[in-house]
Design a protein around this motif. Structure first.
Motif, PDB file in Angstrom:
ATOM      1  N   THR A  98       0.808  -1.226   0.000  1.00  0.00           N
ATOM      2  CA  THR A  98       0.000   0.000   0.000  1.00  0.00           C
ATOM      3  C   THR A  98       0.832   1.261   0.000  1.00  0.00           C
ATOM      4  O   THR A  98       0.386   2.278  -0.472  1.00  0.00           O
ATOM      5  CB  THR A  98      -0.912   0.033   1.231  1.00  0.00           C
ATOM      6  N   SER A  99       2.055   1.204   0.546  1.00  0.00           N
ATOM      7  CA  SER A  99       2.744   2.482   0.726  1.00  0.00           C
ATOM      8  C   SER A  99       3.321   2.985  -0.598  1.00  0.00           C
ATOM      9  O   SER A  99       3.842   2.223  -1.404  1.00  0.00           O
ATOM     10  CB  SER A  99       3.821   2.334   1.784  1.00  0.00           C
ATOM     11  N   LEU A 100       3.212   4.282  -0.761  1.00  0.00           N
ATOM     12  CA  LEU A 100       3.656   4.910  -2.007  1.00  0.00           C
ATOM     13  C   LEU A 100       5.136   4.645  -2.273  1.00  0.00           C
ATOM     14  O   LEU A 100       5.536   4.355  -3.391  1.00  0.00           O
ATOM     15  CB  LEU A 100       3.464   6.423  -1.888  1.00  0.00           C
ATOM     16  N   SER A 101       5.947   4.707  -1.220  1.00  0.00           N
ATOM     17  CA  SER A 101       7.388   4.586  -1.433  1.00  0.00           C
ATOM     18  C   SER A 101       7.743   3.204  -1.971  1.00  0.00           C
ATOM     19  O   SER A 101       8.555   3.060  -2.878  1.00  0.00           O
ATOM     20  CB  SER A 101       8.125   4.850  -0.129  1.00  0.00           C
ATOM     21  N   MET A 123      -5.808  26.181   5.962  1.00  0.00           N
ATOM     22  CA  MET A 123      -6.202  24.888   5.391  1.00  0.00           C
ATOM     23  C   MET A 123      -5.152  24.385   4.398  1.00  0.00           C
ATOM     24  O   MET A 123      -4.842  23.197   4.362  1.00  0.00           O
ATOM     25  CB  MET A 123      -7.545  24.995   4.668  1.00  0.00           C
ATOM     26  N   ALA A 124      -4.612  25.314   3.604  1.00  0.00           N
ATOM     27  CA  ALA A 124      -3.593  24.917   2.625  1.00  0.00           C
ATOM     28  C   ALA A 124      -2.401  24.306   3.359  1.00  0.00           C
ATOM     29  O   ALA A 124      -1.864  23.267   2.944  1.00  0.00           O
ATOM     30  CB  ALA A 124      -3.139  26.120   1.812  1.00  0.00           C
ATOM     31  N   PHE A 125      -2.022  24.933   4.481  1.00  0.00           N
ATOM     32  CA  PHE A 125      -0.897  24.421   5.261  1.00  0.00           C
ATOM     33  C   PHE A 125      -1.221  23.029   5.807  1.00  0.00           C
ATOM     34  O   PHE A 125      -0.441  22.090   5.665  1.00  0.00           O
ATOM     35  CB  PHE A 125      -0.582  25.379   6.414  1.00  0.00           C
ATOM     36  N   ILE A 126      -2.408  22.892   6.404  1.00  0.00           N
ATOM     37  CA  ILE A 126      -2.786  21.605   7.008  1.00  0.00           C
ATOM     38  C   ILE A 126      -2.816  20.507   5.945  1.00  0.00           C
ATOM     39  O   ILE A 126      -2.256  19.425   6.142  1.00  0.00           O
ATOM     40  CB  ILE A 126      -4.167  21.722   7.711  1.00  0.00           C
ATOM     41  N   VAL A 127      -3.460  20.794   4.802  1.00  0.00           N
ATOM     42  CA  VAL A 127      -3.601  19.757   3.770  1.00  0.00           C
ATOM     43  C   VAL A 127      -2.245  19.330   3.209  1.00  0.00           C
ATOM     44  O   VAL A 127      -1.957  18.138   3.115  1.00  0.00           O
ATOM     45  CB  VAL A 127      -4.542  20.227   2.627  1.00  0.00           C
ATOM     46  N   THR A 128      -1.386  20.321   2.885  1.00  0.00           N
ATOM     47  CA  THR A 128      -0.094  19.917   2.293  1.00  0.00           C
ATOM     48  C   THR A 128       0.802  19.227   3.314  1.00  0.00           C
ATOM     49  O   THR A 128       1.515  18.304   2.989  1.00  0.00           O
ATOM     50  CB  THR A 128       0.681  21.116   1.695  1.00  0.00           C
ATOM     51  N   GLN A 162       1.084  13.486   3.233  1.00  0.00           N
ATOM     52  CA  GLN A 162       1.870  12.250   3.278  1.00  0.00           C
ATOM     53  C   GLN A 162       1.374  11.298   4.362  1.00  0.00           C
ATOM     54  O   GLN A 162       1.267  10.103   4.131  1.00  0.00           O
ATOM     55  CB  GLN A 162       3.355  12.586   3.512  1.00  0.00           C
ATOM     56  N   ASP A 163       1.061  11.860   5.539  1.00  0.00           N
ATOM     57  CA  ASP A 163       0.576  11.002   6.622  1.00  0.00           C
ATOM     58  C   ASP A 163      -0.775  10.390   6.272  1.00  0.00           C
ATOM     59  O   ASP A 163      -1.038   9.227   6.574  1.00  0.00           O
ATOM     60  CB  ASP A 163       0.436  11.816   7.924  1.00  0.00           C
ATOM     61  N   MET A 164      -1.628  11.188   5.612  1.00  0.00           N
ATOM     62  CA  MET A 164      -2.938  10.663   5.202  1.00  0.00           C
ATOM     63  C   MET A 164      -2.755   9.499   4.237  1.00  0.00           C
ATOM     64  O   MET A 164      -3.455   8.489   4.319  1.00  0.00           O
ATOM     65  CB  MET A 164      -3.780  11.766   4.539  1.00  0.00           C
ATOM     66  N   THR A 168      -0.373   7.463   4.165  1.00  0.00           N
ATOM     67  CA  THR A 168       0.080   6.288   4.903  1.00  0.00           C
ATOM     68  C   THR A 168      -1.074   5.663   5.690  1.00  0.00           C
ATOM     69  O   THR A 168      -1.283   4.454   5.645  1.00  0.00           O
ATOM     70  CB  THR A 168       1.213   6.680   5.888  1.00  0.00           C
ATOM     71  N   ILE A 169      -1.852   6.501   6.406  1.00  0.00           N
ATOM     72  CA  ILE A 169      -2.896   5.970   7.282  1.00  0.00           C
ATOM     73  C   ILE A 169      -4.094   5.455   6.479  1.00  0.00           C
ATOM     74  O   ILE A 169      -4.565   4.339   6.684  1.00  0.00           O
ATOM     75  CB  ILE A 169      -3.360   7.051   8.280  1.00  0.00           C
ATOM     76  N   LEU A 170      -4.595   6.294   5.546  1.00  0.00           N
ATOM     77  CA  LEU A 170      -5.825   5.943   4.812  1.00  0.00           C
ATOM     78  C   LEU A 170      -5.526   5.175   3.530  1.00  0.00           C
ATOM     79  O   LEU A 170      -6.462   4.813   2.814  1.00  0.00           O
ATOM     80  CB  LEU A 170      -6.587   7.211   4.431  1.00  0.00           C
ATOM     81  N   THR A 171      -4.253   4.969   3.199  1.00  0.00           N
ATOM     82  CA  THR A 171      -3.783   4.515   1.878  1.00  0.00           C
ATOM     83  C   THR A 171      -4.071   5.598   0.830  1.00  0.00           C
ATOM     84  O   THR A 171      -4.939   6.454   1.039  1.00  0.00           O
ATOM     85  CB  THR A 171      -4.425   3.191   1.396  1.00  0.00           C
ATOM     86  N   SER A 172      -3.368   5.537  -0.286  1.00  0.00           N
ATOM     87  CA  SER A 172      -3.541   6.564  -1.320  1.00  0.00           C
ATOM     88  C   SER A 172      -4.971   6.581  -1.811  1.00  0.00           C
ATOM     89  O   SER A 172      -5.567   7.638  -2.001  1.00  0.00           O
ATOM     90  CB  SER A 172      -2.618   6.281  -2.507  1.00  0.00           C
ATOM     91  N   ALA A 173      -5.540   5.391  -2.018  1.00  0.00           N
ATOM     92  CA  ALA A 173      -6.905   5.313  -2.549  1.00  0.00           C
ATOM     93  C   ALA A 173      -7.870   6.001  -1.592  1.00  0.00           C
ATOM     94  O   ALA A 173      -8.695   6.825  -1.994  1.00  0.00           O
ATOM     95  CB  ALA A 173      -7.302   3.862  -2.760  1.00  0.00           C
TER      96      ALA A 173
END
Length: 493
Positions: free
Chosen positions: A362-365, A433-438, A442-444, A446-451
């Motif tokens: 699942t992980s992008l890397s 919001m822009a700061f929070i989202v960007t 990456q953590d999202m 990892t936790i939620l998977t990219s999908a």
């Protein structure tokens, strides 16, 4: 002015009897000039936003150890701008009311130039950060002042088109930096980026203050001169002044906390803030930020060229939006745009989901490593088109509606006395919001998977379509005073 009821009715009838003769005498040439001068601000801020994309890869590999960025520092170099911009929004809201629209604009070119100068002269990572914060601060001020300046000057027939030029210039600036980044190193790029703000300062010297600000300061003669400059010598200037003054008289001059109980204030404020929240929750910044890695994953060899193409799509469709804004209206475009983004983020999710099924990782890397190894190259070469297509649809959709319109509507819906304060709240919301989202993207992943992450964005897009249909009033072709009256529930002048 038109203080009495009978007089006001007369003002109204004049417009109904001679609507065409009044409009046909209006020459917009100087208005376009003033708009062009002021949108050099958003262009500078496009340069700031796009600057990190070509600069980060160079700064991570640079020979000088004092300037070399590790991954964490690179992520801060990219996102610290939004922190500066959030502060800039607050500063701008205060400046706009105190020293006026024109001076705020001239002052905000200073931190742009200083910030880039510090980056050019940087001896260590902290100087890079300080330069980014300063340019961010300037971007925050610009993103508040310019939409206000334009909407207060513009004639209601062209206000949508001119207001959309703000976003158009931002994406032009971003694309300009991407293009220049193909040929210039990061220092020369910073030198180039300080050209638009310098031009902004010079050209704003020759432009007028907005008539609405002058009238709110009680400077009627200057306001009429400004209107004469903007509308041409034959336009019915006194009549327009009277109409604006009339609205000012109705609402009093300064903002107090108790005004928040007034539906003419809290309704537009909630709409403005929600627009900004939703604009960032579509995931636009995350997608733009990681465009290059998405392309690499889809086997695009020239990923930096690919981001220039992304920039080009944005410029073209923001231009289209600007042209049709006053014909199609704000609401229709927001809905079309939201639907396009919902479909494309869902498709993105499907793409990542299928990829993870193919690789059962699942992980992008890991995905990236897998793709690089020749073994895993066969099964998804045919899926790459899905990622690229959804990327294109997403950016087209965003550029048509949710890119330009929240900024445009923000500049139209607030009554004059709360314009500075309310716009500051909106800009602050947007940048936070822009700061929070960007920062959490990456953590999202990892936790939620990219999908999962992209499906979350898709849900947000569906929500923002529902919100648009339910709550956002159409503002095309109305004067700012009429828009204000719709919220108050009276019929305006």
């Amino acid at each position: 002015p038109c203080p009495t009821e009978s007089n006001r009715r007369l003002c109204g009838t004049v417009e109904h009897l001679f609507p065409l003769s009044l409009h046909s005498k209006v020459k917009n040439k100087n208005l376009y000039l003033a708009t062009f001068a002021s949108v050099l601000g958003p262009m500078s801020f496009g340069f700031v936003l796009g600057y990190s994309s070509p600069a980060i890869p160079e700064l991570t590999k640079i020979a000088d150890p004092r300037l070399r960025l590790d991954d964490n520092q690179a992520s801060w170099f990219g996102s610290i701008v939004t922190v500066g911009a959030a502060a800039g929004g607050l500063l701008g809201g205060w400046m706009v009311g105190k020293i006026g629209r024109k001076l705020s604009l001239m002052f905000c070119s200073l931190p742009f130039v200083f910030g880039f100068t510090i980056i050019i002269a940087a001896q260590n990572v902290w100087m890079l950060y300080i330069g980014r914060v300063l340019t961010g601060l300037a971007s925050g001020v610009t993103s508040l002042v310019v939409p206000l300046y334009i909407s207060e000057m513009a004639h209601e027939r062209v206000r949508g088109t001119l207001g959309s030029c703000v976003q158009l210039m931002v994406v032009l600036g971003i694309m300009g930096v991407y293009l220049a980044g193909l040929f210039l190193d990061w220092r020369w790029l910073a030198i180039c980026s300080s050209i638009p703000p310098t031009l902004l300062m010079v050209s704003m010297c020759f432009m007028p203050e907005t008539p609405r600000f002058l009238l709110s300061q009680g400077k009627r003669r200057e306001a009429e001169e400004a209107l004469r400059f903007l509308r041409g010598p034959d336009a019915p200037v006194e009549w327009e002044c009277a109409r604006i003054e009339d609205a000012c008289d109705q609402q009093g001059s300064s903002f107090h906390m108790s005004d928040l109980k007034d539906p003419g204030v809290y309704k537009p404020l909630v709409i403005g803030v929600m627009l900004m929240l939703f604009q960032q929750m579509t995931g636009i910044n995350a997608i733009m930020f990681y465009a290059e890695s998405i392309f690499e994953q889809a086997h695009f060899k020239e990923s930096d060229l690919a981001s220039v193409i992304v920039g080009l799509i944005q410029v073209v469709f923001t231009g289209v939006a600007a042209l049709i804004m006053d014909k199609a209206g704000r609401k229709a475009l927001l809905v079309i745009s939201g639907v396009a983004m919902a479909i494309s983020t869902t498709a993105f999710g499907v793409y990542f989901y299928l990829m993870s099924k193919l690789h059962s990782t699942t992980s992008l890397s890991l995905l990236m490593l897998d793709i690089k190894s020749k073994a895993g190259e066969e099964p998804h070469a045919d899926l790459a088109w899905l990622a690229l297509a959804s990327m294109a649809v997403f950016i087209t959709g965003f550029a048509l509606g949710w890119g330009p319109i929240p900024w445009l509507v923000m500049s139209e819906i607030f009554p004059a006395k709360v314009r500075g304060v309310a716009s500051a709240v909106c800009v602050l919301t947007n940048w936070t919001m822009a700061f929070i989202v960007t920062k959490t993207f990456q953590d999202m992943m990892t936790i939620l998977t990219s999908a999962g992450t992209f499906w979350l964005f898709a849900c947000m897009c569906i929500l923002n379509v529902i919100f648009t249909i339910a709550f956002i009033p159409e503002t095309k072709g109305k004067t700012l005073e009429q828009i204000e009256a719709t919220f108050r529930g009276t019929s305006g002048p």
